[in-house]
Design an enzyme around this catalytic site. Structure first.
Site, PDB file in Angstrom:
ATOM      1  CB  SER A 231     110.884  15.558 -34.632  1.00  0.00           C
ATOM      2  OG  SER A 231     112.100  15.303 -35.283  1.00  0.00           O
ATOM      3  CG  ASP A 333     111.388   7.788 -36.743  1.00  0.00           C
ATOM      4  OD1 ASP A 333     112.290   8.218 -37.479  1.00  0.00           O
ATOM      5  OD2 ASP A 333     110.740   8.504 -35.962  1.00  0.00           O
ATOM      6  CG  HIS A 365     110.697  11.312 -38.175  1.00  0.00           C
ATOM      7  ND1 HIS A 365     111.040  11.043 -36.871  1.00  0.00           N
ATOM      8  CD2 HIS A 365     110.817  12.663 -38.321  1.00  0.00           C
ATOM      9  CE1 HIS A 365     111.362  12.175 -36.246  1.00  0.00           C
ATOM     10  NE2 HIS A 365     111.228  13.164 -37.100  1.00  0.00           N
TER      11      HIS A 365
END
Length: 424
Positions: A231, A333, A365
């Protein structure tokens, strides 16, 4: 992007860490390997004899010092939280997301508690090793129980929306990779508002440098170091890698580690072109004004967009230095769309870099980083990482083939509920 509770670590003299012994009862709940209780002196002699390197440093932190650190940490967290609220404001969107986050964490709590127990009490985990002189310049090491020979190393930079990243978020990955004889180093870094993106990239680079210079003392192989980010951590680590490659290509003197010596780079659910993500993040609650504050203004977006920088003809020599790059992303995501990885891979290939994209159909995600590992059993992402890291080690590959499946840490019904309520 990820969300979790804001954490801040107080500073202490370089080289400090905490070591505890694992209780045998833990093996009933986790597949993570544990070691029998031995004295630090005996353990140091055993490691030194087997790997032929200096004994790994360790110390027992006093209860009083733990209390003092906790008090300082609580004060700092509170102060930074109020500062952060001034940026975020209090609105319907943030309230609903915080409530969803609370429910999400509660549903996954059975797994979090087991991992936390390992993190704080396993002798495999060397916590809060100081790697620099700035706040939060600390890292955690996850060490295999098997100390025969030098081990491959994964340097991991955690996510957290540049606001709530913390090294312990990588504990699940660290413990599970250590179970496959891979050392994992989780780097902490300054978060906003304590620091901005240049501080975060600098911290990540310092942590990587520390690993290159010191990992042999812990049984790691300096010639087999892999860099990975998740991320926001994927963005930060890719910025650090490219910046170091640019310095290296220009033969600058201020080079403390070599990008060309990184065996491979793994980016998980990351964003690499901020120009394409500003509006998306704004619609999801990371408002444009906050993101621009983190990234040091709109005029700096190109400096911290690796996708943009690799296309600059002046960085052509730096691109040739980059290691093989593999980006992983879930097609479902919504925090960072999978197109962010797809476009970056296309750009890297176009400029001559070695890059590969691995998409996971229907994964969100957090599926790849949390739900799937907590589910146990076979995990496609985990198996692919291990296969790449052990590609040149026939014996390790044979051991991987017969390794027992990882134990489930959270019931399936809770995982499905958590997935439905996740704010990410």
């Amino acid at each position: 992007m990820e969300s979790a509770s804001l954490r801040q670590t107080s500073s202490s003299p370089p080289g400090e860490m905490v070591e505890f012994e694992t209780k045998p009862l833990l093996s009933k709940f986790l597949s993570f390997p544990t070691t029998a209780s031995t004295s630090n002196q005996q353990r140091r002699r055993r490691v030194a004899a087997k790997i032929g390197s200096a004994p790994r440093p360790s110390r027992q932190q006093s209860f009083g010092r733990d209390i003092g650190h906790a008090a300082k940490e609580t004060y700092l967290i509170t102060r930074l939280s109020f500062t952060l609220l001034q940026y975020l404001g209090v609105g319907y969107r943030w309230i609903t997301r915080l409530l969803a986050l609370g429910c999400y964490a509660m549903l996954l709590m059975p797994g979090f508690l087991q991992v936390a127990y390992c993190y704080y009490f396993s002798s495999q985990v060397q916590r809060s090793i100081v790697y620099g002189d700035q706040p939060r310049n600390r890292l955690d090491l996850y060490l295999p129980t098997n100390t025969d020979g030098k081990k491959p190393v994964v340097v991991f930079v955690t996510g957290g929306a540049w606001i709530i990243g913390y090294k312990a978020w990588g504990s699940l990955l660290g413990l599970q990779l250590a179970d496959r004889n891979i050392i994992v180093a989780c780097i902490d870094y300054r978060n906003f508002p304590q620091g901005t993106i240049s501080d975060m990239v600098e911290d990540a680079s310092r942590g990587i440098s520390y690993i290159f210079n010191n990992i042999a003392d812990y049984g790691g192989d300096p010639d087999r170091i892999y860099l990975m980010g998740q991320s926001a951590g994927a963005h930060i680590s890719s910025c650090a890698l490219l910046e170091q490659a640019i310095k290296e290509s220009k033969m600058e003197e201020s080079i403390s580690w070599s990008a060309s010596k990184i065996k491979a780079y793994f980016g998980l659910s990351g964003g690499y072109n901020l120009f394409n993500l500003v509006d998306h993040f704004d619609s999801r609650g990371l408002y444009r004004s906050i993101l621009l504050s983190i990234m040091e203004g709109e005029e700096s977006l190109h400096l911290f967009s690796p996708e943009v920088r690799v296309q600059d003809p002046s960085n052509k020599d730096a691109v040739s230095i980059l290691p093989p790059i593999t980006l992983f992303h879930g097609t479902a995501d919504y925090s960072i769309p999978s197109d962010a990885s797809k476009i970056f891979v296309d750009v890297l290939k176009k400029v001559g870099a070695q890059a590969e994209l691995v998409l996971y159909d229907g994964k969100t995600h957090t599926d790849l980083f949390l739900q799937d590992p907590l589910r146990g059993g076979k995990d496609e992402l985990f198996d692919q990482l291990v296969a790449v890291i052990h590609a040149d080690d026939k014996e390790a590959l044979e051991q991987d083939a017969v390794a027992p499946p990882r134990r489930r840490l959270v019931p399936e019904i809770l995982l499905k509920l958590a997935r439905n309520i996740s704010p990410f």
